[in-house]
Design a protein around this motif. Structure first.
Motif, PDB file in Angstrom:
ATOM      1  N   ARG A  67       0.839  -1.192   0.000  1.00 39.14           N
ATOM      2  CA  ARG A  67       0.000   0.000   0.000  1.00 39.14           C
ATOM      3  C   ARG A  67       0.891   1.266   0.000  1.00 39.14           C
ATOM      4  N   GLN A  68       1.971   1.224   0.784  1.00 38.33           N
ATOM      5  CA  GLN A  68       2.865   2.383   0.855  1.00 38.33           C
ATOM      6  C   GLN A  68       3.585   2.604  -0.477  1.00 38.33           C
TER       7      GLN A  68
ATOM      8  N   SER B 289       1.247   3.992  -3.037  1.00 38.89           N
ATOM      9  CA  SER B 289       0.966   5.406  -2.770  1.00 38.89           C
ATOM     10  C   SER B 289       2.128   6.283  -3.232  1.00 38.89           C
TER      11      SER B 289
ATOM     12  N   ARG C 299      -6.110   4.719 -10.091  1.00 35.34           N
ATOM     13  CA  ARG C 299      -5.743   5.486  -8.907  1.00 35.34           C
ATOM     14  C   ARG C 299      -6.782   5.338  -7.774  1.00 35.34           C
ATOM     15  N   LYS C 300      -8.084   5.265  -8.129  1.00 31.52           N
ATOM     16  CA  LYS C 300      -9.138   5.126  -7.114  1.00 31.52           C
ATOM     17  C   LYS C 300      -9.287   3.682  -6.632  1.00 31.52           C
TER      18      LYS C 300
ATOM     19  N   PRO D 267      -6.167   1.388  -4.145  1.00 27.38           N
ATOM     20  CA  PRO D 267      -6.222   1.368  -2.664  1.00 27.38           C
ATOM     21  C   PRO D 267      -7.358   0.470  -2.141  1.00 27.38           C
ATOM     22  N   ARG D 268      -8.494   0.513  -2.869  1.00 26.83           N
ATOM     23  CA  ARG D 268      -9.599  -0.365  -2.448  1.00 26.83           C
ATOM     24  C   ARG D 268      -9.198  -1.827  -2.563  1.00 26.83           C
TER      25      ARG D 268
ATOM     26  N   LEU E 163      -6.230  -3.093  -2.292  1.00 28.68           N
ATOM     27  CA  LEU E 163      -5.343  -3.419  -1.174  1.00 28.68           C
ATOM     28  C   LEU E 163      -6.130  -3.565   0.136  1.00 28.68           C
ATOM     29  N   SER E 164      -7.162  -2.735   0.339  1.00 28.38           N
ATOM     30  CA  SER E 164      -7.994  -2.846   1.553  1.00 28.38           C
ATOM     31  C   SER E 164      -8.742  -4.168   1.571  1.00 28.38           C
TER      32      SER E 164
ATOM     33  N   GLN F  68      -6.466  -6.785   2.511  1.00 18.75           N
ATOM     34  CA  GLN F  68      -6.224  -6.704   3.953  1.00 18.75           C
ATOM     35  C   GLN F  68      -7.354  -7.389   4.734  1.00 18.75           C
TER      36      GLN F  68
END
Length: 717
Positions: free
Chosen positions: A454-455, A458, A490-491, A494-495, A497-498, A501
C-alpha cells in the motif's frame, strides 16, 4: 253388657285394687277402640302382665259365664277363672310372649266345665305401652265350626296314614291302638295285626321296667327320643330311631311314637368310622405335623407326629385353642387370617419353637366342610432353609464379583472409547494445527507485505503526479494512460489493497479459531473464556448451518450472559460443545417436517444461552426446535453405544463422552429435556473453580432435570 276396659296408666293409679272403674270421660280414640272391640265376632280380652283383665268384649263375657265368672258393670274380676283353666302349653306360650317372644296362633281341643271338648282357635299377641315395653297380652278365642273340625280331622288322619315315618299310638299297658300304613310296611304286619300286638312284641329289648320308665319320662317331659331295635313279622331285627310324645285325650292317656328305620344311617356311620380310622392311619403315616381345626380356632385333632413333637398325647389337643402351647404365635395368626380369607387353599412358612430349638415349617392348608374347618400340614424345611441361606450367600458373592467385573468391563469400555476419542481428537487437533500453521505462514507473509504494498503504491502514484505536473505528457503517454484507465486505477488500487487486507484478517481469524479449538498445548486445567470456545466450535460447524438440498438454513441465536473465566479443560469442553451442536443439527436434518415462518423462511433455530446460576456455577444451554425425543430415548440418551441415527451415521459415543467430560472431569452436571414435536434442550452446569478448596456443591435446584423452554422472542431473531 258394656265392655269393661282400662288403660295401663289408670291401672297404675288404681294400685292393686283389682277393680277398675271406667274413666269419667273417654277420648275419641278410646271410644273408637271400645266400638271396635264390641263389634268383633270373636271373644277378645286384654290382660296385664299378671294375667288380670284390662278390657273384654261381649263374646268373651258370654264365654266367662260357662266358667262361673260374672262380669258386672263397672268392674272386672281380680282372678279370672277361665284363664286359669287353659292348658299348660298355652300358659307357656303366654309366658314366652310376656318375655318378648313373638305372638302365636294355634288350633286345639279344650275341655269345657260341663265335660265336653270343643275345638277352638287361640290367637295370643303381646301389646306394648307408650314406652315400648310389653304391658300384657291380647287374647282371642274362637270356636271352630263342626264342618271345619271334620275337615281338619280328616286332613289330620290322612296325614298320619300317609306319613313317611311309622306312627304308633300306644296305651299305658303297651298295647297298640293305632298304626299307620308306613308302620305296616316297615314291620310286615297288616293294620289289624298290629292293633292286636303290643310294644313288647315289636321291640325285643323292651321290658316292663323300661316301658314304665319311658312312659313316666314322656309324661313328665312331654316328649322323648331314643334308639332301639324293632323286629319284623319275618323275624328280622333292624335299628330304629323313636320319638315319643305323651298325649291326654278325653280322659285317656297315650304315647304317640314316630319310628324311623336308621339301618342306612348306621351303615353310613360304620362306613364313616372305618373311613376315619383309615384317614387317621394315613395322617399318622404322613412325615409331617398334621392338625385339623374348626373356624372358632380350636383343634379338632392332630396326628401322632405333631403330638409326639410336643410330648403330648393326641387327645390333649382336642378342643384346645390354637396357640395354647405358646410356641408359634405366627401359626395362630396364620390360621386366623386363613379362615377370614375367601381362599380355600394357602401355604406359608412359619417358625415353631420345639424343645428350645427354632424350626421352620412350610404349612399347607385346605378348607373343607363348607369352609368351616381346615386341615394344616406342616413340612420341616429347616435343612432346606439352611441350604437356601448358603446358596443365597454364594449367589451374593458371585453377584458382587459379577458386578465388579461388569463395572470393570464398563470402565474398560469407557476408557477404551475415551482413548479412541482422545486419539481421534488428538489426530484431528494435530491436523487442524498443521493446517493452521501451513496457512498461517503464507497468510502472515501476505498480511505483513500488504502494508508495504500500500505504501509503495501510494509513493508511485504521487511520483506519477509529480511527473505529470513537471513534464506534460506526450500523446503516446496519454494514449497509454487512457488505455489502462489510470484515473480508475488510482481510485480502485487502494480499495483492492484494503480488500486484500480484509481477506488476510479473515484468514488469520479462522486460523486462530482452529488453534483455539484444538488446544493441543493445554493439557491442564486453566481459566478460559467459555464464549471463545463456543464461538470457535461454531466456526467449525458453520458450513452445516447453511441451506442444503432438501433443507433450508438453520438460524443461530446467541444469548450470552456475563460469565467469568471458568477453570476447565478447554479442549475437552470444546468437544462437548461440538457433540451437542452436531447432535442438534443432525436432529433437525432428520426432521421429516419443514418448519417455515409466515414469510416462507426457515423456522429452524439453535439457541445458545449462558448465565450465572449462583456465585459458584455457570450454565450453558443448547436448545433446538427439531423433532424432539420420546421418554424412552431420553432415558438412554447418555448411554454408551446408544444412537437413533441410521447405521453408519452415528456411533452412540458423542453424548456418552460429553456426559463423562462434564460430570467426571469437571464435577458438573448435564441434563436433557425434550418434548416430541417441540424440540430438545441440553443444559450444562459447571463450577467456576475446580480446585479442591474452592469446589462448592451444586444447587439442589439443579439436581433434577432443567426445565425446557424456548424464548419465542429469540426464535424470531
Amino acid at each position: 253388657m258394656p265392655i269393661q276396659e282400662t288403660l295401663p296408666s289408670e291401672r297404675m293409679q288404681a294400685g292393686n285394687a283389682g277393680c277398675v272403674s271406667a274413666p269419667p270421660s273417654m277420648t275419641d280414640c278410646e271410644s273408637r277402640f271400645r266400638q271396635l272391640v264390641e263389634c268383633l265376632p270373636a271373644a277378645v280380652a286384654m290382660v296385664d302382665r299378671q294375667m288380670q283383665y284390662l278390657a273384654v268384649s261381649q263374646p268373651w263375657q258370654t264365654l266367662c259365664y260357662r266358667f262361673g265368672e260374672h262380669l258386672s258393670d263397672g268392674e272386672l274380676p281380680k282372678t279370672p277363672a277361665m284363664l286359669k283353666s287353659i292348658p299348660p302349653y298355652l300358659q307357656e306360650i303366654c309366658q314366652r310372649c310376656l318375655e318378648g317372644g313373638q305372638g302365636e296362633c294355634l288350633q286345639d281341643s279344650w275341655l269345657q266345665p260341663d265335660g265336653t271338648v270343643d275345638w277352638v282357635r287361640w290367637q295370643i299377641q303381646p301389646w306394648r305401652d307408650s314406652s315400648g315395653d310389653i304391658g300384657g297380652l291380647l287374647l282371642c278365642y274362637e270356636a271352630v265350626a263342626p264342618k271345619q273340625l271334620a275337615e281338619a280331622l280328616q286332613l289330620t288322619q290322612f296325614a298320619m296314614d300317609k306319613a313317611a315315618d311309622a306312627i304308633f299310638w300306644m296305651k299305658p299297658d303297651g298295647r297298640i291302638s293305632y298304626a299307620n300304613e308306613a308302620a305296616s310296611e316297615l314291620l310286615g304286619y297288616s293294620a289289624g295285626e298290629l292293633q292286636s300286638l303290643s310294644a313288647f312284641d315289636i321291640d325285643p329289648n323292651l321290658s316292663a321296667s323300661s316301658w314304665f320308665s319311658t312312659w313316666q319320662s314322656s309324661k313328665e317331659n312331654g316328649s322323648l327320643s331314643l334308639e332301639s331295635e324293632y323286629r319284623t313279622k319275618a323275624g328280622r331285627l333292624f335299628p330304629v330311631e323313636v320319638r315319643v310324645n305323651y298325649l291326654a285325650f278325653k280322659g285317656g292317656e297315650y304315647l304317640c311314637a314316630f319310628v324311623r328305620d336308621v339301618t342306612d344311617h348306621h351303615l353310613a356311620a360304620a362306613a364313616l368310622k372305618h373311613a376315619n380310622e383309615q384317614l387317621h392311619a394315613v395322617l399318622d403315616a404322613v412325615p409331617g405335623l398334621v392338625s385339623w381345626i374348626d373356624s372358632d380356632l380350636r383343634y379338632m385333632g392332630v396326628n401322632r407326629h405333631l403330638a409326639a413333637a410336643f410330648n403330648l398325647p393326641p387327645g390333649a389337643f382336642a378342643g384346645k385353642e390354637v396357640g395354647f402351647l405358646e410356641n408359634s404365635p405366627k401359626f395362630g395368626e396364620m390360621v386366623r387370617q386363613f379362615f377370614a380369607a375367601p381362599e380355600t387353599t394357602a401355604s406359608q412358612e412359619v417358625s415353631v419353637n420345639i424343645d428350645g430349638e427354632s424350626k421352620h415349617y412350610l404349612i399347607v392348608s385346605q378348607k373343607y366342610y363348607h369352609n368351616q374347618r381346615a386341615v394344616f400340614v406342616g413340612l420341616d424345611i429347616s435343612d432346606r432353609r439352611q441350604m437356601e441361606a448358603a446358596l443365597r450367600q454364594s449367589e451374593e458373592r458371585y453377584r458382587h464379583q459379577a458386578q465388579k467385573l461388569d463395572r470393570a468391563l464398563q470402565e474398560l469400555q469407557r476408557t477404551q472409547t475415551q482413548l479412541i476419542q482422545t486419539e481421534k481428537m488428538s489426530s484431528l487437533g494435530q491436523l487442524v494445527a498443521g493446517i493452521a500453521h501451513e496457512i498461517n505462514n503464507p497468510v502472515s507473509f501476505i498480511f505483513g507485505n500488504i502494508a508495504y504494498a500500500r505504501q509503495y503504491a501510494s509513493d508511485l502514484l504521487e511520483l506519477m503526479d509529480l511527473y505529470t505536473r513537471a513534464y506534460p505528457p506526450t500523446p503516446e503517454i496519454e494514449a497509454k494512460s487512457e488505455s489502462i484507465g489510470l484515473d480508475f486505477l488510482r481510485k480502485d488500487f487502494p480499495r483492492l489493497l484494503s480488500s486484500m487486507q480484509s481477506g488476510a484478517d479473515r484468514i488469520r481469524e479462522v486460523v486462530l479459531s482452529l488453534r483455539n479449538f484444538s488446544r493441543l498445548d493445554e493439557a491442564q486445567k486453566k481459566p478460559v473464556d467459555l464464549h471463545s470456545g463456543i464461538d470457535s466450535t461454531l466456526l467449525i460447524v458453520q458450513n452445516r448451518l447453511t441451506a442444503k438440498a432438501g433443507r433450508s438454513s438453520i438460524q443461530l441465536i446467541k444469548d450470552y450472559g456475563e460469565l467469568p473465566q471458568v477453570e476447565c479443560y478447554p479442549g475437552q469442553l470444546n468437544q462437548v460443545f461440538m457433540h451437542l451442536l452436531t447432535n442438534a443439527i443432525d436432529a433437525i436434518e432428520q426432521d421429516p417436517r419443514q418448519r417455515l415462518s409466515s414469510q416462507g423462511r426457515s423456522n429452524y433455530t439453535i439457541s445458545i444461552r449462558t448465565r450465572m446460576v449462583d456465585p459458584h456455577h455457570v450454565e450453558i444451554r443448547i436448545i433446538d426446535n427439531g423433532p424432539g425425543m420420546t421418554d424412552t430415548v431420553k432415558q438412554r440418551v447418555f448411554e454408551m453405544g446408544f444412537t437413533t441415527k441410521p447405521v453408519g451415521k452415528g456411533t452412540g459415543l458423542g453424548l456418552s463422552i460429553s456426559h463423562q467430560i462434564v460430570v467426571e472431569k469437571h464435577g458438573g452436571q448435564i441434563h436433557c429435556n425434550s418434548t416430541p414435536g417441540e424440540g430438545t434442550e441440553f443444559a450444562i452446569i459447571l463450577p467456576i473453580c475446580q480446585s479442591k478448596e474452592a469446589v462448592n456443591p451444586l444447587p439442589a435446584a439443579f439436581s433434577n432435570t432443567v426445565p425446557f423452554s424456548i424464548n419465542p422472542a429469540m426464535q424470531a431473531v
